[in-house]
Motif scaffolding. Structure first.
Motif: not given
Length: 137
Positions: A98-111, A120-132
């Protein structure tokens, strides 16, 4: 009078960009012009393919056209996850958060560690796996 005329600075800048891109193996063309050129080279062959196969052909199950489209340059889509440093694949696609950053799905789920929301590991925005959203490569 200046040692280098302003026009020469522009030429020097263009030369610097071209040479650095050449050394890195990158195109010095603007991305939009590269896309337009690739599309204009591929479009006639794709239109002919549609004419031959007919408009009833089911394209939704294909990941690539059934013909080779010879372009003047090799184009490819490669995404390397900045977290895991793995190349994206159909099994581990890039995901746009949702913040505009891109990660692979496995990394997203692991985080996310199964949590509904995570930072998000790159900015202060809170995101969801479902919203990606999955990015098709």
């Amino acid at each position: 009078e200046p040692a280098i005329h302003p026009y020469q600075w522009d030429q020097l800048e263009d030369l610097f960009i071209r040479e650095n891109c050449r050394l890195l193996g990158l195109s010095d063309d603007m991305p939009l012009s590269v896309c337009v050129r690739a599309g204009s080279l591929a479009l006639p062959k794709l239109l002919k393919l549609v004419t031959v196969m007919g408009k009833t052909a089911d394209w939704s199950l294909r990941t690539a056209p059934p013909i080779d489209v010879d372009l003047d340059t090799v184009y490819h889509s490669v995404f390397v996850c900045p977290v895991s440093r793995e190349v994206a694949s159909p099994e581990n696609p890039p995901m746009l958060m949702q913040c505009g950053h891109v990660l692979c799905e496995h990394s997203l789920r692991k985080l996310s560690r199964g949590a509904a929301r995570f930072k998000c590991p790159y900015c202060p925005v809170e995101v969801t796996v479902q919203g990606s959203m999955r990015i098709m490569i």
